[in-house]
Design a protein around this motif. Sequence first.
Motif, PDB file in Angstrom:
ATOM      1  N   ILE A 117       0.825  -1.181  -0.093  1.00 46.92           N
ATOM      2  CA  ILE A 117      -0.018  -0.041   0.256  1.00 46.92           C
ATOM      3  C   ILE A 117       0.801   1.283   0.033  1.00 46.92           C
ATOM      4  CG2 ILE A 117      -1.446   1.367   1.349  1.00 46.92           C
ATOM      5  CD1 ILE A 117      -2.810  -1.574   2.290  1.00 46.92           C
ATOM      6  N   ASP A 118       1.869   1.268   0.801  1.00 47.12           N
ATOM      7  CA  ASP A 118       2.724   2.443   0.822  1.00 47.12           C
ATOM      8  C   ASP A 118       3.610   2.685  -0.318  1.00 47.12           C
ATOM      9  OD1 ASP A 118       2.042   2.682   3.655  1.00 47.12           O
ATOM     10  OD2 ASP A 118       3.767   1.693   4.500  1.00 47.12           O
ATOM     11  N   ASP A 119       3.904   1.560  -1.164  1.00 45.89           N
ATOM     12  CA  ASP A 119       4.793   1.767  -2.392  1.00 45.89           C
ATOM     13  C   ASP A 119       3.673   2.122  -3.478  1.00 45.89           C
ATOM     14  OD1 ASP A 119       6.824   1.571  -0.993  1.00 45.89           O
ATOM     15  OD2 ASP A 119       7.202  -0.563  -1.326  1.00 45.89           O
ATOM     16  N   ASN A 120       2.627   1.574  -3.537  1.00 45.53           N
ATOM     17  CA  ASN A 120       1.636   1.574  -4.601  1.00 45.53           C
ATOM     18  C   ASN A 120       0.157   2.249  -4.356  1.00 45.53           C
ATOM     19  OD1 ASN A 120       3.223  -0.411  -6.612  1.00 45.53           O
ATOM     20  ND2 ASN A 120       3.347  -1.434  -4.450  1.00 45.53           N
ATOM     21  N   PRO A 121       0.267   3.453  -4.075  1.00 51.69           N
ATOM     22  CA  PRO A 121      -1.033   4.121  -3.510  1.00 51.69           C
ATOM     23  C   PRO A 121      -2.038   4.095  -4.625  1.00 51.69           C
ATOM     24  CG  PRO A 121       0.577   5.638  -4.114  1.00 51.69           C
ATOM     25  CD  PRO A 121       1.430   4.487  -4.094  1.00 51.69           C
ATOM     26  N   TYR A 122      -1.812   3.924  -5.888  1.00 50.53           N
ATOM     27  CA  TYR A 122      -2.931   4.075  -6.848  1.00 50.53           C
ATOM     28  C   TYR A 122      -3.182   2.537  -7.504  1.00 50.53           C
ATOM     29  CZ  TYR A 122      -1.320   8.933  -6.292  1.00 50.53           C
ATOM     30  OH  TYR A 122      -1.172  10.070  -5.708  1.00 50.53           O
ATOM     31  N   SER A 123      -2.683   1.521  -7.019  1.00 50.67           N
ATOM     32  CA  SER A 123      -2.908   0.425  -7.546  1.00 50.67           C
ATOM     33  C   SER A 123      -4.423  -0.015  -7.418  1.00 50.67           C
ATOM     34  CB  SER A 123      -1.974  -0.490  -7.035  1.00 50.67           C
ATOM     35  OG  SER A 123      -2.472  -2.078  -7.241  1.00 50.67           O
ATOM     36  N   GLU A 124      -4.824  -0.740  -8.401  1.00 50.37           N
ATOM     37  CA  GLU A 124      -6.417  -1.226  -8.244  1.00 50.37           C
ATOM     38  C   GLU A 124      -6.474  -1.965  -6.734  1.00 50.37           C
ATOM     39  OE1 GLU A 124      -7.121  -3.604 -11.382  1.00 50.37           O
ATOM     40  OE2 GLU A 124      -5.478  -4.923 -11.271  1.00 50.37           O
ATOM     41  N   HIS A 125      -5.482  -2.853  -6.531  1.00 51.72           N
ATOM     42  CA  HIS A 125      -5.419  -3.711  -5.246  1.00 51.72           C
ATOM     43  C   HIS A 125      -5.114  -2.764  -3.741  1.00 51.72           C
ATOM     44  CE1 HIS A 125      -5.213  -7.154  -7.915  1.00 51.72           C
ATOM     45  NE2 HIS A 125      -4.418  -6.599  -8.423  1.00 51.72           N
ATOM     46  N   THR A 126      -4.837  -1.520  -4.008  1.00 51.90           N
ATOM     47  CA  THR A 126      -4.745  -0.724  -2.940  1.00 51.90           C
ATOM     48  C   THR A 126      -6.126  -0.420  -2.226  1.00 51.90           C
ATOM     49  OG1 THR A 126      -2.538   0.088  -3.661  1.00 51.90           O
ATOM     50  CG2 THR A 126      -3.678   1.482  -1.986  1.00 51.90           C
ATOM     51  N   ASN A 127      -7.115  -0.346  -2.866  1.00 50.99           N
ATOM     52  CA  ASN A 127      -8.158   0.639  -2.121  1.00 50.99           C
ATOM     53  C   ASN A 127      -8.885  -0.704  -1.335  1.00 50.99           C
ATOM     54  OD1 ASN A 127     -10.498   2.450  -2.060  1.00 50.99           O
ATOM     55  ND2 ASN A 127     -11.629   0.820  -3.185  1.00 50.99           N
ATOM     56  N   TYR A 128      -9.007  -1.724  -1.858  1.00 48.17           N
ATOM     57  CA  TYR A 128      -9.764  -2.767  -1.181  1.00 48.17           C
ATOM     58  C   TYR A 128      -8.968  -3.295   0.196  1.00 48.17           C
ATOM     59  CZ  TYR A 128      -7.437  -6.756  -3.652  1.00 48.17           C
ATOM     60  OH  TYR A 128      -6.442  -7.586  -4.393  1.00 48.17           O
ATOM     61  N   LEU A 129      -7.514  -3.313  -0.269  1.00 47.99           N
ATOM     62  CA  LEU A 129      -6.769  -3.959   0.792  1.00 47.99           C
ATOM     63  C   LEU A 129      -6.647  -2.846   1.921  1.00 47.99           C
ATOM     64  CD1 LEU A 129      -3.468  -5.283  -0.882  1.00 47.99           C
ATOM     65  CD2 LEU A 129      -5.057  -6.568   0.319  1.00 47.99           C
TER      66      LEU A 129
END
Length: 335
Positions: A117-129
């Motif tokens: 989450i810290d390294d990939n704030p805009y990933s599609e997986h960040t939101n639900y995680l």
Amino acid sequence: MGHYEDGVRKFAGLRRMLLDSTVAIRVDDRIMENDVLHKYLYGKFDKFTEQKADSMVNLVDASGVGTGLKNLYAALIYAELSIGIEVFSNRTTHYLQFSLADTTRAGEFLDRAHKFIDDNPYSEHTNYLQNQIVPMVEKRLQNMRKYGNDPFARKYYSGGIGAFVGGGVHFFAGDVNDYLETKEHTSIWYELSLQFFRVSFNLFTSEGGLTVPLEDDREDKEPHDKDITMGLSTGYTVYDSRFLRIEPFVGLGSYDFESGASTTFLMGANTDIRFFATKPVTAFQFSLAFFVRLKYMAMFGTYSDEVYRRLYGYQQIEASFVSHHFSASLGIILW
């Protein structure tokens, strides 16, 4: 086959369909228990273990895949061990409910998930995680740690159902003392209690004492005559700890004199001493607790009756009163 990056992306996409509640999923309506093909395909699979999870994560960590995908893959693999998923269907709508199935690898899941989450704030997986899975796991782990440090911690200000029996005394204040006297004071007290978080509902009755007109010698009365008090109160727990609970309350009741009855407003406080409780097996299970309840209650009413006075003849009496009750009860509560 060595195509780790493609494999991780496909695996993450499939896992997202289950872990992300904002993604519409299609549920196969086949009854899997009676599906021969399903049994053939999945029945021989070995159980997914911690050792296998560690082996798979180590394999990808040793590959040339980017750090972001490594952390995502590890988080989702450990989520397989830590997170349980239940699907509830309502006609065409399907709901997912997450639970913490096992805590043994929840720490690794949180560590890798936070790094991703810290390294990939805009990933599609960040939101639900970030918004669904991580907070749920952290909250459950916090409850588990709190339970480990103090097995009763989650129970304070919670609730339960119980029963009390004991004895008490009462006396009157107000104008009613000009017309009535109490022959005896002790009474038997019964009470049922139902509590939801801080709010409780208590149904009680007591019998005992004998309040009679001042000039009534009671010679024609049976020895078991007695006054009856009953009522329903609503309380609010202002303090709760391992051994002590304090609960002010208000309510409505009835004071049934031998020679008349009155509807009353009541108020008071319960002081509960929790002297023993069984240790719950888990943070979410019940405990059987034993209490001593010390109660003070004031009932406000009006005594109304037509009585015979030797000096003044018949007259209608309207006298306000406050009855002060003190009781001690032993109770058992499913806490």
